[in-house]
Design an enzyme around this catalytic site. Sequence first.
Site, PDB file in Angstrom:
ATOM      1  N   ASP A  92       0.826  -1.207   0.000  1.00 48.21           N
ATOM      2  CA  ASP A  92       0.000   0.000   0.000  1.00 48.21           C
ATOM      3  C   ASP A  92       0.862   1.259   0.000  1.00 48.21           C
ATOM      4  O   ASP A  92       1.963   1.262   0.549  1.00 48.21           O
ATOM      5  CB  ASP A  92      -0.917  -0.016   1.231  1.00 48.21           C
ATOM      6  CG  ASP A  92      -2.093   0.936   1.064  1.00 48.21           C
ATOM      7  OD1 ASP A  92      -2.392   1.339  -0.077  1.00 48.21           O
ATOM      8  OD2 ASP A  92      -2.702   1.289   2.083  1.00 48.21           O
ATOM      9  N   ASN A 136     -10.550  -2.936  -6.121  1.00 42.82           N
ATOM     10  CA  ASN A 136      -9.774  -2.033  -6.986  1.00 42.82           C
ATOM     11  C   ASN A 136     -10.438  -1.804  -8.342  1.00 42.82           C
ATOM     12  O   ASN A 136     -10.148  -0.820  -9.024  1.00 42.82           O
ATOM     13  CB  ASN A 136      -8.344  -2.561  -7.201  1.00 42.82           C
ATOM     14  CG  ASN A 136      -7.444  -2.358  -5.997  1.00 42.82           C
ATOM     15  OD1 ASN A 136      -6.428  -3.041  -5.837  1.00 42.82           O
ATOM     16  ND2 ASN A 136      -7.796  -1.416  -5.124  1.00 42.82           N
ATOM     17  N   ARG A 174      -1.119   9.067 -10.011  1.00 37.40           N
ATOM     18  CA  ARG A 174      -1.042   7.862  -9.181  1.00 37.40           C
ATOM     19  C   ARG A 174      -0.409   6.685  -9.924  1.00 37.40           C
ATOM     20  O   ARG A 174       0.272   5.846  -9.322  1.00 37.40           O
ATOM     21  CB  ARG A 174      -2.449   7.476  -8.706  1.00 37.40           C
ATOM     22  CG  ARG A 174      -3.075   8.502  -7.760  1.00 37.40           C
ATOM     23  CD  ARG A 174      -4.521   8.140  -7.452  1.00 37.40           C
ATOM     24  NE  ARG A 174      -4.633   6.800  -6.897  1.00 37.40           N
ATOM     25  CZ  ARG A 174      -4.467   6.517  -5.607  1.00 37.40           C
ATOM     26  NH1 ARG A 174      -4.190   7.472  -4.741  1.00 37.40           N
ATOM     27  NH2 ARG A 174      -4.584   5.282  -5.177  1.00 37.40           N
TER      28      ARG A 174
HETATM   29  C1  FPP Z   1      -1.951   0.048  -3.464  1.00 38.42           C
HETATM   30  O1  FPP Z   1      -1.531   1.406  -3.446  1.00 38.42           O
HETATM   31  C2  FPP Z   1      -1.369  -0.679  -4.589  1.00 38.42           C
HETATM   32  C3  FPP Z   1      -2.070  -1.206  -5.640  1.00 38.42           C
HETATM   33  C4  FPP Z   1      -3.533  -1.104  -5.759  1.00 38.42           C
HETATM   34  C5  FPP Z   1      -1.408  -1.883  -6.781  1.00 38.42           C
HETATM   35  C6  FPP Z   1      -0.163  -2.642  -6.485  1.00 38.42           C
HETATM   36  C7  FPP Z   1       0.527  -2.995  -7.746  1.00 38.42           C
HETATM   37  C8  FPP Z   1       1.862  -2.951  -7.955  1.00 38.42           C
HETATM   38  C9  FPP Z   1       2.834  -2.608  -6.909  1.00 38.42           C
HETATM   39  C10 FPP Z   1       2.432  -3.250  -9.301  1.00 38.42           C
HETATM   40  C11 FPP Z   1       2.156  -4.580  -9.867  1.00 38.42           C
HETATM   41  C12 FPP Z   1       2.581  -5.714  -9.056  1.00 38.42           C
HETATM   42  C13 FPP Z   1       2.425  -7.031  -9.373  1.00 38.42           C
HETATM   43  C14 FPP Z   1       2.930  -8.077  -8.442  1.00 38.42           C
HETATM   44  C15 FPP Z   1       1.775  -7.489 -10.634  1.00 38.42           C
HETATM   45  P1  FPP Z   1      -2.622   2.555  -3.396  1.00 38.42           P
HETATM   46  O2  FPP Z   1      -2.841   3.046  -4.783  1.00 38.42           O
HETATM   47  O3  FPP Z   1      -3.847   2.071  -2.688  1.00 38.42           O
HETATM   48  O4  FPP Z   1      -1.893   3.647  -2.552  1.00 38.42           O
HETATM   49  P2  FPP Z   1      -2.565   4.756  -1.637  1.00 38.42           P
HETATM   50  O5  FPP Z   1      -3.086   4.042  -0.412  1.00 38.42           O
HETATM   51  O6  FPP Z   1      -1.430   5.664  -1.334  1.00 38.42           O
HETATM   52  O7  FPP Z   1      -3.658   5.415  -2.423  1.00 38.42           O
END
Ligand code: FPP
Length: 226
Positions: free
Chosen positions: A16, A64, A29
């Site tokens: 996260d 998501n 983002r």
């Molecule tokens: C959460 O951060 C992260 C995600 C929804 C996506 C995670 C994906 C990756 C790191 C890349 C791909 C990885 C693989 C293994 C295929 P957020 O956007 O919720 O962050 P925030 O809480 O700051 O808004």
Amino acid sequence: MNPPNRKPRHLAVIMDGNGRWAERRNRPRSLGHRAGVRAVQVCLEFCLEQGIEALTLFAFSSENWNRPAEEVGALMKLFLRMLDNEVEELHRRGARIVFIGERGEFSQLIQDKMARAEALTRNNTAITANIAAGYGGRWDIVNATRRLAAEVAAGRLRPEEIDESMLNRQLSLADQDPPDLFIRTGGDLRVSNFLLWQLAYTELWFTETLWPDLDETTLRQALDDF
Ligand code: FPP
């Protein structure tokens, strides 16, 4: 008291903080997600070095799908790119790749590449990399329940025969030991519908570090605390 040098065998991670990492830089983002890919590599490398047997990454939750179309699109592009560029290297390193979650909602192209990555790496033993995509812990339990209900409806199973181990066998990761350590970056103290059943006895570890800033020192700290 834990014996010294106790090492987790299965690490589960909520990655996260990508969005906030980008927002703090006044960038979109999607740039945070791209930066998050590097942290995935750091994490995998660390697990291989430490001899951790399984790593489960929460890459994309069922919730998501509700994010703005532009962000979902950027994430899909990123998945495709990872499936095209990273799978060979993971295979070379001996990683077995497994996807967990509802795949039907991903494009056919992504589904095909997921299946190909799993088939290519199925006999690898250095580490099992479970990628949770379109995953939700409640989805997992509902899915398992439906399968057992179908067996009951078909007359092949009596309700009183259902026990924890039978339900467990219908869940994602049924063939693996459950995670013994859970790490969440980004500062939130929640499990957010990740592996609800499988985390029943897992040690939970949280850090303020945003996912793209993840480094070996942070991971080492989590292991030292374990
Ligand atoms: C959460 O951060 C992260 C995600 C929804 C996506 C995670 C994906 C990756 C790191 C890349 C791909 C990885 C693989 C293994 C295929 P957020 O956007 O919720 O962050 P925030 O809480 O700051 O808004």
